[in-house]
Enzyme design. Structure first.
Site, mmCIF file in Angstrom:
data_model
loop_
_atom_site.group_PDB
_atom_site.id
_atom_site.type_symbol
_atom_site.label_atom_id
_atom_site.label_comp_id
_atom_site.label_asym_id
_atom_site.label_seq_id
_atom_site.Cartn_x
_atom_site.Cartn_y
_atom_site.Cartn_z
ATOM 1 N N GLY A 38 0.815 -1.220 0.000
ATOM 2 C CA GLY A 38 0.000 0.000 0.000
ATOM 3 C C GLY A 38 0.841 1.258 0.000
ATOM 4 N N GLY A 39 2.139 1.123 0.296
ATOM 5 C CA GLY A 39 3.059 2.255 0.193
ATOM 6 C C GLY A 39 2.687 3.427 1.086
ATOM 7 C CB THR A 40 3.541 7.023 0.695
ATOM 8 O OG1 THR A 40 4.882 6.695 0.351
ATOM 9 C CG2 THR A 40 3.514 8.271 1.541
ATOM 10 C CB CYS A 41 -1.480 6.467 -0.533
ATOM 11 S SG CYS A 41 -3.164 7.073 -0.460
ATOM 12 C CG HIS A 440 -31.624 24.115 -2.167
ATOM 13 N ND1 HIS A 440 -30.805 25.186 -1.889
ATOM 14 C CD2 HIS A 440 -32.514 24.018 -1.143
ATOM 15 C CE1 HIS A 440 -31.197 25.737 -0.758
ATOM 16 N NE2 HIS A 440 -32.232 25.058 -0.269
HETATM 17 C C1 LIG Z 1 1.388 12.874 4.956
HETATM 18 C C2 LIG Z 1 0.976 12.639 3.535
HETATM 19 C C3 LIG Z 1 -0.341 12.806 3.175
HETATM 20 C C4 LIG Z 1 -0.734 12.593 1.852
HETATM 21 N N1 LIG Z 1 -2.043 12.773 1.525
HETATM 22 C C5 LIG Z 1 -2.424 12.626 0.246
HETATM 23 C C6 LIG Z 1 -3.777 12.809 -0.133
HETATM 24 O O1 LIG Z 1 -4.629 13.109 0.693
HETATM 25 N N2 LIG Z 1 -4.122 12.614 -1.424
HETATM 26 C C7 LIG Z 1 -3.191 12.262 -2.376
HETATM 27 O O2 LIG Z 1 -3.552 12.103 -3.543
HETATM 28 N N3 LIG Z 1 -1.901 12.068 -2.042
HETATM 29 C C8 LIG Z 1 -1.500 12.243 -0.766
HETATM 30 N N4 LIG Z 1 -0.195 12.040 -0.426
HETATM 31 C C9 LIG Z 1 0.751 11.637 -1.490
HETATM 32 C C10 LIG Z 1 0.598 10.128 -1.779
HETATM 33 O O3 LIG Z 1 0.770 9.403 -0.587
HETATM 34 C C11 LIG Z 1 1.630 9.702 -2.800
HETATM 35 O O4 LIG Z 1 1.545 10.553 -3.917
HETATM 36 C C12 LIG Z 1 1.380 8.277 -3.260
HETATM 37 O O5 LIG Z 1 1.463 7.377 -2.180
HETATM 38 C C13 LIG Z 1 2.409 7.896 -4.319
HETATM 39 O O6 LIG Z 1 2.219 6.584 -4.664
HETATM 40 P P1 LIG Z 1 3.381 5.753 -5.344
HETATM 41 O O7 LIG Z 1 2.716 4.538 -5.867
HETATM 42 O O8 LIG Z 1 4.143 6.568 -6.297
HETATM 43 O O9 LIG Z 1 4.419 5.390 -4.179
HETATM 44 P P2 LIG Z 1 4.275 4.862 -2.705
HETATM 45 O O10 LIG Z 1 2.869 4.874 -2.258
HETATM 46 O O11 LIG Z 1 5.238 5.623 -1.887
HETATM 47 O O12 LIG Z 1 4.731 3.340 -2.795
HETATM 48 C C14 LIG Z 1 6.037 2.959 -3.138
HETATM 49 C C15 LIG Z 1 6.311 1.565 -2.614
HETATM 50 O O13 LIG Z 1 7.569 1.110 -3.143
HETATM 51 C C16 LIG Z 1 8.277 0.405 -2.122
HETATM 52 N N5 LIG Z 1 9.715 0.442 -2.490
HETATM 53 C C17 LIG Z 1 10.518 1.523 -2.572
HETATM 54 N N6 LIG Z 1 11.738 1.186 -2.993
HETATM 55 C C18 LIG Z 1 11.736 -0.160 -3.175
HETATM 56 C C19 LIG Z 1 12.695 -1.104 -3.584
HETATM 57 N N7 LIG Z 1 13.928 -0.735 -3.952
HETATM 58 N N8 LIG Z 1 12.336 -2.404 -3.626
HETATM 59 C C20 LIG Z 1 11.094 -2.817 -3.296
HETATM 60 N N9 LIG Z 1 10.133 -1.955 -2.901
HETATM 61 C C21 LIG Z 1 10.445 -0.646 -2.843
HETATM 62 C C22 LIG Z 1 7.940 1.174 -0.872
HETATM 63 O O14 LIG Z 1 8.153 0.372 0.287
HETATM 64 C C23 LIG Z 1 6.461 1.493 -1.102
HETATM 65 O O15 LIG Z 1 5.628 0.493 -0.582
HETATM 66 C C24 LIG Z 1 0.224 12.224 0.886
HETATM 67 C C25 LIG Z 1 1.568 12.035 1.249
HETATM 68 C C26 LIG Z 1 1.940 12.246 2.559
HETATM 69 C C27 LIG Z 1 3.382 12.047 2.925
#
Ligand SMILES: Cc1cc2nc3c(=O)[nH]c(=O)nc-3n(C[C@H](O)[C@H](O)[C@H](O)COP(=O)(O)OP(=O)(O)OC[C@H]3O[C@@H](n4cnc5c(N)ncnc54)[C@H](O)[C@@H]3O)c2cc1C
Length: 458
Positions: A38-41, A440
């Site tokens: 699920g990463g960052t989001c 409305h």
């Molecule tokens: C506090 C905060 C609040 C946010 N709120 C919002 C919001 O409300 N709405 C919105 O649209 N966006 C929001 N964002 C931004 C959003 O979280 C990111 O834009 C989004 O998660 C990006 O998705 P992604 O798939 O690019 O990467 P990510 O979700 O970061 O996923 C990347 C994945 O790759 C993995 N990874 C990295 N390197 C390696 C490697 N070498 N080998 C194997 N795995 C690896 C990581 O562990 C991670 O699981 C927010 C960000 C933050 C920090």
């Protein structure tokens, strides 16, 4: 060496859905994730923060209950352990569901570990060497640790650390007065912390229009958040058990003293430990993977999706990257990044819904344009809810009648902005909204009125 048709690196916002599509097309894929599905989001971005925004909203409503004729006995208190437990449950449900789906996916083998390129077609994860003709990079980003003097002498939090707190900071200093920092600032203020926001620019959310920045500052200050702007010389040092954050050089003794510091000054891509040089994949000077309009990197057979390509910084842009790659690769549908209209939300309360150009950008473009505005004090639904901060602003091309951009800072703004966004995607003139009959009472019902009362942008 284990051979696959495709390798996906990173279970963020693009990789998992891409895995679903690729396996459906008959491909045998390897999926590599080093930490949390699920990463960052899901884990330390959108989901947990919006869960906390909801708790903070309830706390604020409880505090202002008397304004609504509702009596709350005694003082409103926030149980941080319970707040965190609620957040953790929502995050875990989402993460676990995703992981289960990927692990159960036919033709998908999941590897836990950090991926490193060995060549343009080979990726190492732990002891395994995997090979495939197609590799998709979805590694996301992480918080920047700025090189402020003293930053290594004090404990500091980022978006990951602050979400682990289960006690209330006495005084939270938020360095960075933009989207991530302001959400946390308001959340913790509403939970009961003293909060100071330090921002190096002359206004909050400095990419927004000045009136938007001013309105955000006003409602945050009204809730008791201290805002220090023009902090061009931020430095940190220990102060007993506390942390001092200075904003001026030379130090003039006007430090803010806090119990916790959150650094929210930007994000950087997770591209430094991927071994991209061994694959020959080019990066820009900020470390983002260089991609073309269909997200191909400089190396044929390797794509980059999501935050790591620098073409978006949101969950919806990462997800759209999946759609673009899948459409081009599997459906013979030439979707492109430049088809995308910029849009996003700021989840303070009230939220900001944004699409397209700001007023400043329209002015800079020199286009003949029309502007319409309306304060939320003149939006019935906002008045009824007792949430009248903010305003609506729309900008239109005077010649083509196409909508150029809009900001809805106000209750429901994050939802109401979508009727403008969809009209822009339809390339329909603003008169479509002007002549539409909206429900409305909603915030959206005032959009026809705003579009019906445009003035030249002088
Ligand atoms: C506090 C905060 C609040 C946010 N709120 C919002 C919001 O409300 N709405 C919105 O649209 N966006 C929001 N964002 C931004 C959003 O979280 C990111 O834009 C989004 O998660 C990006 O998705 P992604 O798939 O690019 O990467 P990510 O979700 O970061 O996923 C990347 C994945 O790759 C993995 N990874 C990295 N390197 C390696 C490697 N070498 N080998 C194997 N795995 C690896 C990581 O562990 C991670 O699981 C927010 C960000 C933050 C920090």
């Amino acid at each position: 060496m284990a051979k696959f048709d495709s390798i996906i690196i990173g279970a963020g916002q693009a990789g998992p859905t891409l895995a679903g599509k690729l396996t459906q097309s008959g491909r045998k894929i390897a999926f590599i994730e080093r930490k949390l599905f699920g990463g960052t989001c899901v884990n330390n971005g959108c989901t947990p923060t919006k869960t906390l925004v909801a708790s903070a909203y309830v706390a604020q409503k409880a505090r202002t209950a008397a304004d609504y004729g509702v009596t709350v006995q005694g003082e409103v208190a926030v149980d941080m352990k319970a707040v965190k437990a609620r957040k953790d449950k929502i995050v875990a449900d989402s993460r676990d569901g995703l992981e289960k789906w990927l692990r159960g996916m036919k033709n998908c083998t999941v590897f836990n570990g950090t991926a490193h390129f060995e060549s343009p077609t080979e990726v190492r994860v732990g002891d395994e060497l995997l090979t495939a003709k197609e590799i998709f990079i979805n590694v996301g980003g992480r918080a920047v640790v700025p090189g402020f003097p003293g930053v290594d002498q004090v404990p500091h939090l980022d978006n990951v650390g602050i979400l682990e707190l289960d006690t209330l900071p006495r005084h939270l200093i938020v360095v960075g007065g933009s989207y991530v920092g302001l959400e946390f600032a308001q959340i913790f203020r509403r939970f009961g912390s003293e909060v100071t926001v330090i921002e190096k620019n002359s206004r909050l959310c400095h990419r927004e229009d000045e009136d938007v920045s001013a309105s955000i500052k006003a409602f945050l200050e009204k809730e008791g958040i201290a805002v220090r702007l023009n902090a061009e010389c931020i430095h940190l040092h220990p102060n007993g058990n506390d942390i001092a954050a200075g904003v001026n050089c030379p130090d003039d003794g006007s430090d803010s003293i806090g119990s916790h510091v959150l650094l929210a000054v930007g994000r950087r891509p997770n591209t430094d430990d991927l071994g991209l040089d061994r694959a020959g994949v080019k990066l820009d000077k900020h470390g983002f993977i260089t991609v073309d309009d269909q997200l191909r990197t400089s190396v044929p057979g390797i794509w980059a999706l999501g935050d790591c390509n620098g073409r978006g910084a949101f969950t919806h842009t990462a997800y759209n990257d999946f759609e673009i790659v899948a459409a081009n690769l599997l459906d013979n549908d030439p979707r492109r990044v430049t088809d995308r209209i910029p849009c996003y939300g700021l989840y303070t309360d009230p939220p900001l819904g944004r699409v397209g150009l700001t007023e400043a950008e329209v002015r800079k473009s020199g286009k003949p344009a029309l502007i319409g505005t309306r304060p939320m004090t003149r939006v019935g639904r906002a008045v009824e809810k007792g949430e009248t901060e903010g305003f609506i602003k729309v900008l239109v091309d005077a010649t083509t009648k196409q909508i150029l951009g809009a900001s809805i800072l106000g209750t429901g703004g994050d939802e109401a902005i979508h009727c403008i966004l969809d009209t822009m995607y339809a390339r329909a003139p603003y008169t479509n909204i002007q002549r539409a009959v909206h429900i409305h009472p909603t915030v959206s019902e005032l959009l026809p009125t705003v579009f019906g009362d445009l003035k030249p942008l002088t």
